[in-house]
Design a protein around this motif. Structure first.
Motif, mmCIF file in Angstrom:
data_model
loop_
_atom_site.group_PDB
_atom_site.id
_atom_site.type_symbol
_atom_site.label_atom_id
_atom_site.label_comp_id
_atom_site.label_asym_id
_atom_site.label_seq_id
_atom_site.Cartn_x
_atom_site.Cartn_y
_atom_site.Cartn_z
ATOM 1 N N ALA A 110 0.813 -1.217 0.000
ATOM 2 C CA ALA A 110 0.000 0.000 0.000
ATOM 3 C C ALA A 110 0.843 1.262 0.000
ATOM 4 O O ALA A 110 0.490 2.242 -0.653
ATOM 5 C CB ALA A 110 -0.938 0.008 1.209
ATOM 6 N N THR A 111 1.957 1.269 0.720
ATOM 7 C CA THR A 111 2.748 2.492 0.856
ATOM 8 C C THR A 111 4.062 2.355 0.095
ATOM 9 O O THR A 111 4.501 1.249 -0.223
ATOM 10 C CB THR A 111 3.069 2.752 2.346
ATOM 11 O OG1 THR A 111 3.912 1.705 2.810
ATOM 12 C CG2 THR A 111 1.795 2.812 3.186
ATOM 13 N N PRO A 112 4.722 3.498 -0.157
ATOM 14 C CA PRO A 112 6.033 3.447 -0.824
ATOM 15 C C PRO A 112 7.065 2.644 -0.029
ATOM 16 O O PRO A 112 7.926 1.989 -0.614
ATOM 17 C CB PRO A 112 6.448 4.911 -0.941
ATOM 18 C CG PRO A 112 5.157 5.659 -0.939
ATOM 19 C CD PRO A 112 4.228 4.884 -0.058
ATOM 20 N N ASP A 113 6.981 2.695 1.302
ATOM 21 C CA ASP A 113 7.895 1.892 2.116
ATOM 22 C C ASP A 113 7.654 0.413 1.882
ATOM 23 O O ASP A 113 8.604 -0.376 1.825
ATOM 24 C CB ASP A 113 7.734 2.221 3.604
ATOM 25 C CG ASP A 113 8.284 3.599 3.960
ATOM 26 O OD1 ASP A 113 9.176 4.069 3.218
ATOM 27 O OD2 ASP A 113 7.826 4.189 4.958
ATOM 28 N N ASP A 114 6.366 0.008 1.766
ATOM 29 C CA ASP A 114 6.042 -1.393 1.479
ATOM 30 C C ASP A 114 6.621 -1.813 0.129
ATOM 31 O O ASP A 114 7.138 -2.923 -0.024
ATOM 32 C CB ASP A 114 4.520 -1.604 1.461
ATOM 33 C CG ASP A 114 3.897 -1.491 2.842
ATOM 34 O OD1 ASP A 114 4.636 -1.628 3.836
ATOM 35 O OD2 ASP A 114 2.670 -1.285 2.909
ATOM 36 N N VAL A 115 6.546 -0.906 -0.847
ATOM 37 C CA VAL A 115 7.052 -1.222 -2.186
ATOM 38 C C VAL A 115 8.554 -1.451 -2.140
ATOM 39 O O VAL A 115 9.065 -2.437 -2.690
ATOM 40 C CB VAL A 115 6.696 -0.088 -3.187
ATOM 41 C CG1 VAL A 115 7.427 -0.284 -4.514
ATOM 42 C CG2 VAL A 115 5.195 -0.029 -3.412
ATOM 43 N N ARG A 116 9.304 -0.560 -1.461
ATOM 44 C CA ARG A 116 10.758 -0.727 -1.360
ATOM 45 C C ARG A 116 11.104 -2.036 -0.641
ATOM 46 O O ARG A 116 11.982 -2.780 -1.072
ATOM 47 C CB ARG A 116 11.377 0.474 -0.644
ATOM 48 C CG ARG A 116 11.571 1.674 -1.554
ATOM 49 C CD ARG A 116 12.440 2.729 -0.890
ATOM 50 N NE ARG A 116 11.812 3.322 0.300
ATOM 51 C CZ ARG A 116 10.889 4.289 0.270
ATOM 52 N NH1 ARG A 116 10.513 4.784 -0.894
ATOM 53 N NH2 ARG A 116 10.385 4.778 1.376
ATOM 54 N N ARG A 117 10.419 -2.298 0.462
ATOM 55 C CA ARG A 117 10.670 -3.528 1.220
ATOM 56 C C ARG A 117 10.356 -4.753 0.360
ATOM 57 O O ARG A 117 11.113 -5.731 0.325
ATOM 58 C CB ARG A 117 9.824 -3.534 2.498
ATOM 59 C CG ARG A 117 10.193 -4.640 3.447
ATOM 60 C CD ARG A 117 9.500 -4.550 4.807
ATOM 61 N NE ARG A 117 8.524 -3.508 4.995
ATOM 62 C CZ ARG A 117 7.188 -3.671 4.878
ATOM 63 N NH1 ARG A 117 6.700 -4.846 4.597
ATOM 64 N NH2 ARG A 117 6.363 -2.660 5.077
ATOM 65 N N ASN A 118 9.242 -4.704 -0.353
ATOM 66 C CA ASN A 118 8.839 -5.837 -1.194
ATOM 67 C C ASN A 118 9.801 -6.037 -2.371
ATOM 68 O O ASN A 118 10.072 -7.169 -2.772
ATOM 69 C CB ASN A 118 7.416 -5.661 -1.700
ATOM 70 C CG ASN A 118 6.393 -5.848 -0.607
ATOM 71 O OD1 ASN A 118 6.719 -6.270 0.505
ATOM 72 N ND2 ASN A 118 5.148 -5.509 -0.898
ATOM 73 N N GLU A 119 10.315 -4.925 -2.929
ATOM 74 C CA GLU A 119 11.298 -5.050 -4.010
ATOM 75 C C GLU A 119 12.555 -5.753 -3.517
ATOM 76 O O GLU A 119 13.091 -6.637 -4.193
ATOM 77 C CB GLU A 119 11.652 -3.677 -4.576
ATOM 78 C CG GLU A 119 10.591 -3.087 -5.459
ATOM 79 C CD GLU A 119 10.930 -1.674 -5.908
ATOM 80 O OE1 GLU A 119 11.813 -1.018 -5.284
ATOM 81 O OE2 GLU A 119 10.304 -1.214 -6.869
ATOM 82 N N GLU A 120 13.029 -5.367 -2.338
ATOM 83 C CA GLU A 120 14.208 -6.017 -1.773
ATOM 84 C C GLU A 120 13.938 -7.497 -1.495
ATOM 85 O O GLU A 120 14.777 -8.360 -1.794
ATOM 86 C CB GLU A 120 14.620 -5.311 -0.471
ATOM 87 C CG GLU A 120 15.179 -3.932 -0.687
ATOM 88 C CD GLU A 120 15.417 -3.202 0.630
ATOM 89 O OE1 GLU A 120 15.429 -3.863 1.698
ATOM 90 O OE2 GLU A 120 15.591 -1.976 0.591
#
Length: 144
Positions: A110-120
């Protein structure tokens, strides 16, 4: 890899074949001439026994050898094909598992932080998957 190559037929060298027959018959005749007159019947009986034994062995070796070798080749080929199919199914199963895990990971983003974490985490999971498959099936099999 599914191509089948035509089996090359063994070329019969007729000169050697006929030469062996002529030399064999000549040796038998020389032996008959050298044998004493009283022992010629025993000599011929021995020669006929040896010829019969030779023909029996040639029949077994030549006629059955091809069947034995063909059966062994077929068994090895079938086992290799079965192993390849099992390996393909295993890789497909592992890919589906990775896809499911990645889909679950990205489902709650949902959030940009989630996206970065999920990409890693996606990068880490795919690197682990690639390393595991390469180690399991060999680097040469994993390369396209």
């Amino acid at each position: 890899m599914t191509e089948t190559t035509a089996a090359t037929r063994a070329r019969i060298r007729w000169g050697w074949f006929i030469g062996c027959i002529v030399l064999g018959l000549a040796s038998i005749l020389v032996g008959l001439l050298v044998a004493p007159a009283a022992d010629q019947a025993a000599y011929l009986a021995g020669v006929l026994g040896a010829v019969g034994t030779t023909l029996l062995l040639v029949g077994v070796v030549v006629l059955l050898e091809r069947r034995i070798v063909d059966t062994a080749v077929r068994a090895v080929r079938d086992a290799a094909e079965e192993a390849r199919v099992r390996a393909d199914e295993s890789v497909r199963r592992q890919v589906r598992d990775l896809e499911d895990r990645l889909a679950d990971l990205w489902a709650g983003t949902a959030t940009p932080d989630d996206v970065r974490r999920n990409e890693e985490q996606t990068r880490r999971m795919t690197d682990e998957f690639t390393k595991r498959v390469a180690d399991e099936y060999g680097a040469e099999d994993a390369a396209p």
